[in-house]
Enzyme design. Structure first.
Site, mmCIF file in Angstrom:
data_model
loop_
_atom_site.group_PDB
_atom_site.id
_atom_site.type_symbol
_atom_site.label_atom_id
_atom_site.label_comp_id
_atom_site.label_asym_id
_atom_site.label_seq_id
_atom_site.Cartn_x
_atom_site.Cartn_y
_atom_site.Cartn_z
ATOM 1 N N GLY A 92 0.824 -1.216 0.000
ATOM 2 C CA GLY A 92 0.000 0.000 0.000
ATOM 3 C C GLY A 92 0.850 1.254 0.000
ATOM 4 O O GLY A 92 2.026 1.227 0.363
ATOM 5 N N ARG A 158 0.224 -5.179 -4.546
ATOM 6 C CA ARG A 158 0.279 -6.150 -3.452
ATOM 7 C C ARG A 158 0.487 -7.533 -4.041
ATOM 8 O O ARG A 158 0.224 -7.782 -5.209
ATOM 9 C CB ARG A 158 -1.025 -6.143 -2.671
ATOM 10 C CG ARG A 158 -1.213 -4.934 -1.779
ATOM 11 C CD ARG A 158 -2.328 -5.193 -0.785
ATOM 12 N NE ARG A 158 -2.591 -4.018 0.026
ATOM 13 C CZ ARG A 158 -1.894 -3.682 1.106
ATOM 14 N NH1 ARG A 158 -0.872 -4.415 1.502
ATOM 15 N NH2 ARG A 158 -2.208 -2.605 1.798
ATOM 16 N N ASP A 184 5.538 -5.643 5.775
ATOM 17 C CA ASP A 184 6.011 -6.951 6.250
ATOM 18 C C ASP A 184 5.913 -8.041 5.178
ATOM 19 O O ASP A 184 6.836 -8.850 5.023
ATOM 20 C CB ASP A 184 5.306 -7.360 7.554
ATOM 21 C CG ASP A 184 3.794 -7.390 7.434
ATOM 22 O OD1 ASP A 184 3.264 -6.859 6.434
ATOM 23 O OD2 ASP A 184 3.143 -7.938 8.333
ATOM 24 N N ASP A 216 3.550 -0.933 12.163
ATOM 25 C CA ASP A 216 3.443 -2.248 12.808
ATOM 26 C C ASP A 216 4.685 -3.121 12.630
ATOM 27 O O ASP A 216 4.645 -4.318 12.909
ATOM 28 C CB ASP A 216 2.182 -2.986 12.340
ATOM 29 C CG ASP A 216 2.124 -3.175 10.830
ATOM 30 O OD1 ASP A 216 3.071 -2.768 10.143
ATOM 31 O OD2 ASP A 216 1.122 -3.732 10.343
#
Ligand code: F6P
Length: 442
Positions: A92, A158, A184, A216
């Site tokens: 993203g 993605r 990640d 994250d």
């Protein structure tokens, strides 16, 4: 409580081989040694930063878990002027992607004699020839001012691709170093490519620059783009406050991104001290009952005349039903914002309490903007650290900053868990202090 990181090789970064060439950057380091503001390449950055954590390790200082520091080396693996470099942006969007691309190109071309950089288009899809995405050539001229635009000039996508095919593509293009800017999932992909290259005995480095507005990724402090994103999100919360305060029974409800981690919601809420409730994935809550969220909200509106609720997209998912997953393998979430809007409306109606609810979802607007100055600075410095690591032959690692020091983190560690808001940590405590929402809504 001691962190779960084991001692030993967890934090060791892989190397392509001996550094035999003098670095063009050596002149800037000279005989400098570690000081308060600089960590020498022979030194290590400690993992722990409190006395109790260090004490609990109960090992000699040299065996404390530590990271390799970022920064230029006096000797490098790739002879200056010879390295051929590729870059790809995956996943993203995130503010600062173009800053990082520009930082990489400028550092490589200005200091390490690289003439141009190969840009792979649309994420890992661009490393699979069958997809038909032609590469683009990046030069200092070509990247001039791209930092003023949001998004990524390379495009992104993605989803995983076959690491064997991607390794073939690197070989075909004669690439010595691949920089992967992604989250990640993308870092797992980068590790997959690095493993294939190692197995084939090819001296090609793979270096990650971790990107996520969700913040994250563990062990690296903050990810780039996060500051800009929560700053923009804070504007929506401010708008919600203005709307709520101007209405009878005003409630401003703001949904912000944050799939598994509520950092954007927390920081955006703290920025203006405007929120009455912050709901995040890490802290479950009940809706109904006297101690539930809806009753708490009604009481707050009665007491103060209005209220602002900030909800992260991954909050309260246990109250909803969802199914499926996206191309990155992330679970598709049900829309908690719309759900909360409906539940608040019906609850106030049932209680006979006046309500004027304004729902704001800034959505993609918080991540499609150009990076703000503090993020831009971070992006440039991450890019510089990534180039230094790559030229020194490091591979299968990401750059990051922890406790204000730039460090090298093995990809395996960076993807080993998710960075999340700790319900017993000081950030969530700040939220409770700022909002005065109940400690538990059950
Ligand atoms: O992973 C970052 C993120 O911004 C999440 O907060 C959000 O769920 C997701 O991206 C949405 O991205 P997209 O719609 O592009 O898959």
């Amino acid at each position: 409580m001691t962190t779960t990181v084991a001692l030993g090789t967890d934090l060791k970064v892989s190397n392509l081989g001996e550094c035999r060439f003098d670095s063009p950057l050596a002149k800037y380091i000279g005989g400098r040694r570690t000081n308060e503001h600089y960590v020498d390449e022979d030194d290590r950055v400690l993992f722990d930063d409190t006395i109790s954590l260090v004490r609990e390790r109960a090992v000699p200082v040299d065996r404390l878990p530590s990271f390799e520091p970022g920064g230029p080396r006096r000797q490098v693996f790739f002879a200056p002027g010879t390295a051929r470099v590729g870059v790809v942006t995956c996943g993203g969007l995130c503010p600062g992607l173009n800053d990082v691309i520009r930082g990489l190109v400028l550092e490589l071309c200005t200091h390490y004699g690289v003439g141009e950089v190969t840009g792979f288009r649309y994420g890992y899809a661009g490393l699979v020839p069958g997809n038909g995405h032609r590469v683009t050539r990046l030069t200092p001229d070509k990247v001039d001012k791209i930092n003023e635009q949001g998004g990524t000039i390379l495009g992104t996508s993605r989803g995983a691709q076959d690491p064997e095919v991607m390794a073939d593509t690197l070989v075909e293009h004669g690439i010595d170093i691949l920089f992967v800017i992604g989250g990640d999932g993308s870092m797992r992909g980068a590790a997959g490519i690095a493993q294939v290259l190692t197995r084939r005995g090819l001296p090609i480095g793979v270096i990650g620059i971790p990107k996520t507005i969700d913040n994250d990724i563990p062990y690296i402090g903050q990810s780039f783009g996060f500051q800009t994103s929560f700053t923009v999100a804070a504007q929506s919360i401010q708008a919600a406050r203005v709307e709520a305060q101007s209405a009878i029974g005003g409630v401003g409800l703001v949904r912000v991104m944050g799939r598994h981690s509520g950092f954007i919601a927390c920081y955006a809420a703290l920025a203006n001290h405007d929120a009455d409730f912050v709901l995040i994935p890490e802290v479950p809550f009940a809706l109904d009952g006297d101690g539930g969220f809806l009753a708490c909200l009604r009481r707050r509106v009665t007491d103060r005349g209005s209220a602002v609720v900030v909800v992260a997209e991954g909050a309260g998912q246990e109250l909803l039903t969802s199914s499926g997953s996206d191309a990155s393998g992330n679970a598709a979430l049900a829309d908690v914002g719309v759900f909360m809007k409906e539940r608040i409306t019906s609850d106030f109606e049932a209680a006979g309490q006046p309500l004027t609810l304004k729902y704001i979802d800034p959505g993609y607007a918080i991540r499609s903007v150009p990076a703000q100055a503090s993020d831009s600075v971070y992006c440039v410095r991450l890019a510089q650290a990534a180039v230094h690591a790559a030229m020194a032959g490091r591979t299968d690692m990401v750059v990051g900053r922890r406790h204000n020091r730039f460090i090298h983190v093995p990809i395996s560690l960076a993807v080993s868990m998710r960075n999340r808001v700790a319900p017993d940590g000081d950030l969530w405590l700040s939220i409770l202090e700022s909002t005065a929402q109940p400690f538990e809504m059950r």
